[in-house]
Motif scaffolding. Structure first.
Motif, mmCIF file in Angstrom:
data_model
loop_
_atom_site.group_PDB
_atom_site.id
_atom_site.type_symbol
_atom_site.label_atom_id
_atom_site.label_comp_id
_atom_site.label_asym_id
_atom_site.label_seq_id
_atom_site.Cartn_x
_atom_site.Cartn_y
_atom_site.Cartn_z
ATOM 1 N N GLN B 127 0.820 -1.203 0.000
ATOM 2 C CA GLN B 127 0.000 0.000 0.000
ATOM 3 C C GLN B 127 0.858 1.260 0.000
ATOM 4 N N TYR B 380 -7.992 -3.010 3.007
ATOM 5 C CA TYR B 380 -6.872 -2.073 2.848
ATOM 6 C C TYR B 380 -5.522 -2.784 2.763
ATOM 7 N N ALA B 393 -6.639 4.724 0.954
ATOM 8 C CA ALA B 393 -7.329 4.495 2.228
ATOM 9 C C ALA B 393 -8.774 4.969 2.177
ATOM 10 N N ALA B 396 -10.780 2.469 0.281
ATOM 11 C CA ALA B 396 -10.920 1.250 1.092
ATOM 12 C C ALA B 396 -11.950 1.482 2.191
#
Ligand code: ATP
Ligand code: MG
Lengths: 246, 522
Positions: B127, B380, B393, B396
């Protein structure tokens, strides 16, 4: 019988292990009024509901106006337009006014324009004696008034056949007469009708034929005089004794 | 063609707030909307949602085509390496270093202060591109990450409450020791706890660790010497009682075998900074006498003016406003998405087809059954580590709330429809009306009335549940509160303020919903 409107052959219906209809043969000719009687649980409602496939038959044939209702390929919505049904508990659409209840189906199904529907609704409400209730909500009506609106709603689709499932059983006694009056008028105008009822007076006066059912079978049928005055079947006799002695 | 699409995306981006309003109104008018318009509206809303996701996913690479942007995760608070100053800007040795290196090497560093633990997890799942958070280089971490050349040497020390009688490791027998999850201090404490006979308790944030020692729940804490020494000097209220153990050095980390270019840039930048003296300046800025004195004075000043509620709100006004805005944004978007999703799944559950009903029940069962926290972390961190593509984020978070709140919505939509007397449907069908038309004209209008109180309830729950998304580092109201407290340690007052703000937003939302309910019922 010529011109069969309803032609049911060897109809069976099971709810799980419960065999409710055990091979019914049931015919109704054009313009005929048939009254279905029988003890509670004998399958009268189930038979009626099989006629417009609110219940799916387990086996057997149901032919209405030449349409095989029991065939899953038949367009059932189209077939139902021709079969009006009146329920014991009215089932008026609670979110709509009386007028809208009557107009909904014809307008939605493209049978007529909104203006035509309004005109027709007012006329129909007039014939059932409720022309002043056009704007009312169903909740504000008495039982007898509701049932007459329900009849008007079914008639709005201009059906060939009308099915009535105990239309007066949920009514206070003083309301019953109004509803029966409307049904008699309908019969006089030549409507083909199948009526489940415990109103023996109505049956004697209006019915062309009375059909007695018990235990999922047709036990006896004939003219009102034949069935009421000279019943042949033991079950018919005991049933009639009970009903008449009430 | 493509150009047009991007233009319209830009336009949507600029006008996203009116769009939410419009779709809200459409949704609420649903009952008197014709079939075609309803289809169009649903199509429109789904397109908008798609675009929205699209924008969020592809926004960044598009805008920064010239300079490469790397997302760098860091801790929420780990002074003097990383912490938020009173304007909520992230500063500290690590922050200054990464920014100076980015400038030197010509890339953009997007800083994500999501907490040490979340940063490390997000790095494993791809991520984020790198982590700089005072992370000690260990063999265990080397298994999963590649480290830069060390940029700071540190050791672990033990700190205790000044008034206590703990003077060294030997006094810890039978006592409790506070450490922060995943830190070298925690590893060290756990490695010696059997020898010295103490227990450890772990916290996610440093200030919770320090507080636990200060209020006497724990006898001591272990943390990096630079951090604790800095804290002691700037008035943390603890004292250091051991010499630093030589446990190694801090390094910048990327996922093992990935982002080689970024790592090369970091190393070369660090080398240049050390050569030209900038490195020493940065370290001096945060650990030198003048720096700690200034910080101490600042916190003393904050002490004098800022211990009142008003003072705290004034000091953190912009941070709190940003947090409120983010919370409202999350709430509005997820209410819209969850309502659409929930209504669709709920309707699926009343179709005559057994398959459709089964699908609906299954979806409701799964997403109502999963704890929101697990679902958020799964989407996430879990999904990207499987598929290899990042999920922002915010997106998500929206997906999480849409699935979870949507499942609850679906359940009461289904329940509301089932609660309408079955005779209504039979009467409609007996007239020849098809299933869908009967549903829309007769059943739904009655069902919606039954559902309205549940909708209002669900909106409020959605608002509250946005706070759980702080776990994936979204800077909404709760996360904002955590960060402010990490800086000023005013737990009671800040949480009171945050709680009041939630109550105010909920009140507004409730009044709004009641107003809409009244309009629908008329
Ligand atoms: N949907 C259903 N599921 C299961 N069993 C049913 C269902 N509908 C009817 N039955 C059963 O079928 C039998 C016949 O019911 P039906 O309603 O046709 O009787 P009826 O002759 O109309 O009786 P009543 O005079 O009380 O209305 C009863 O035993 C009833 O319990
Ligand atoms: Mg019955």
């Amino acid at each position: 019988m010529k011109n069969l409107k309803v032609d049911v052959t060897d109809l069976k219906k099971n709810f799980g292990d419960n065999h409710v209809l055990k091979g019914i043969d049931f015919k109704v000719a054009q313009n005929e009024v048939v009254v279905l009687i029988g003890p509670s649980g004998s399958g009268k409602s189930t038979l009626l509901r099989c006629l417009n496939r609110l219940e799916d038959p387990t086996s057997g044939k149901v032919i209405i106006d030449g349409n095989d209702i029991s065939d899953s390929k038949t367009n059932i919505d189209h077939a139902r337009e021709n079969i009006g049904m009146v329920f014991q508990h009215f089932n008026l659409f609670n979110n709509l006014t009386v007028g809208q209840n009557v107009e909904l189906a014809p307008v939605e199904l493209g049978k007529m324009s909104k203006e035509e529907a309004v005109k027709m609704a007012k006329e129909l409400l007039d014939t059932v004696g409720l022309d002043d209730k056009y704007e009312a909500m169903p909740q504000s009506l008495s039982g007898g008034q509701k049932q007459r609106v329900a009849i008007a709603r079914a008639l709005a689709m201009n059906p060939d056949i009308m099915l009535f499932d105990e239309p007066t059983s949920a009514l206070d006694p003083e309301m019953v007469g109004d509803v029966l009056e409307v049904m008699k008028d309908l019969a006089k105008k030549g409507m083909t009708m199948v009526v489940v009822t415990h109103e023996m007076g109505f049956a004697k006066e209006v019915a062309d034929r009375v059909v007695f059912m018990a235990d999922g079978k047709v036990m006896e049928e004939g003219s009102p005089e034949e069935v009421f005055d000279n019943p042949q079947n033991e079950r018919t006799k005991t049933f009639l004794e009970k009903v008449i002695n009430v | 063609m493509l150009k047009k699409v991007f233009q319209s995306i830009k336009r949507y981006q600029n006008s996203d707030v009116p769009f939410y309003n419009r779709s809200m109104i459409y949704l609420l008018k649903l009952k008197d909307i014709g079939e075609d318009r309803m289809k169009k509206i649903i199509a429109l809303i789904s397109c908008m949602f798609g675009l929205f996701v699209f924008i969020n996913v592809y926004h960044e690479p598009q805008v920064n085509a010239a300079e490469k942007t790397y997302t760098i995760g860091t801790d929420v608070t780990f002074p003097p390496f990383v912490y938020a100053d009173s304007n909520n800007n992230y500063v500290g040795i690590d922050m200054d270093l990464i920014r100076a290196i980015a400038k030197e090497e010509g890339f953009k560093a997007e800083i994500k202060p999501i907490g040490f633990n979340a940063a490390v997890q997000s790095l494993s799942s791809g991520q984020i591109d790198g982590v700089i958070a005072g992370m000690t280089i260990t063999d265990e971490r080397r298994q999963k990450f590649d480290f830069s050349t060390p940029y700071y040497k540190s050791g672990i020390v033990m700190a205790v409450a000044p008034k206590g009688n703990i003077k060294g490791l030997k006094d810890l027998k039978g006592k409790r020791v506070a450490v922060k999850t995943g830190t070298a201090g925690a590893t060290y404490a756990n490695s010696i706890k059997d020898r010295y006979g103490f227990r450890t308790v772990t916290f996610d944030d440093s200030d919770n660790v320090y507080n636990d020692v200060k209020n006497g729940n724990s006898a001591a804490c272990f943390d990096d010497s630079a951090v604790l020494n800095y804290g002691v000097k700037t008035g943390l209220g603890l004292k250091v009682v051991t010499k630093p153990t030589d446990i190694g050095s801090y390094g910048f980390a990327v996922e093992k075998g990935k982002n080689k270019e970024l790592m090369a840039k970091f190393n070369s930048g660090l080398k240049k900074l050390k050569a030209n003296g900038q490195y020493n300046k940065i370290v001096e800025k945060y650990t030198g006498e003048s720096a700690t004195a200034a910080q101490k004075k600042a916190s003393a000043k904050a002490d004098s003016e800022g211990h009142t509620f008003i003072g705290l709100i004034k000091q953190n006004k912009s941070a709190i406003l940003d947090g409120i805005f983010e919370t409202i944004k999350l709430t509005v978007v997820s209410i819209i998405c969850a309502t659409i999703f929930g209504v669709l799944i709920g309707l699926l559950g009343v179709l005559p087809s057994k398959f459709a009903r089964g699908a609906s029940t299954t979806i409701i069962y799964i997403f109502r059954g999963l704890p929101l926290l697990v679902l958020a972390l799964f989407i996430y961190n879990g999904v990207p580590s499987l598929t290899g593509s990042k999920v922002p984020a915010f997106v998500a978070g929206i997906i999480t709330l849409t699935l979870n709140e949507g499942a609850y919505t679906a359940a009461f939509v289904k329940g509301g429809i089932d609660a309408v007397d079955s005779g209504q449907m039979e009467a409609a069908r007996s007239l020849g009306l098809p299933f869908g038309r009967s549903m829309r004209k007769v059943i739904l209008p009655q069902g919606i009335k039954i559902m309205i109180p549940s909708f209002i309830n669900q909106f409020i729950i959605t608002l509250k549940d946005t706070s759980i998304l702080s776990i994936i580092g979204i800077l909404e109201l709760t996360q904002t509160g955590k960060i402010i407290i990490a800086r000023n340690l005013e737990g009671f007052k800040i949480w009171t303020i945050i709680a009041l703000i939630y109550l105010i937003i909920i009140t507004v939302l409730t009044l709004l919903s009641k107003w809409v309910e009244r309009r629908i019922n008329d």
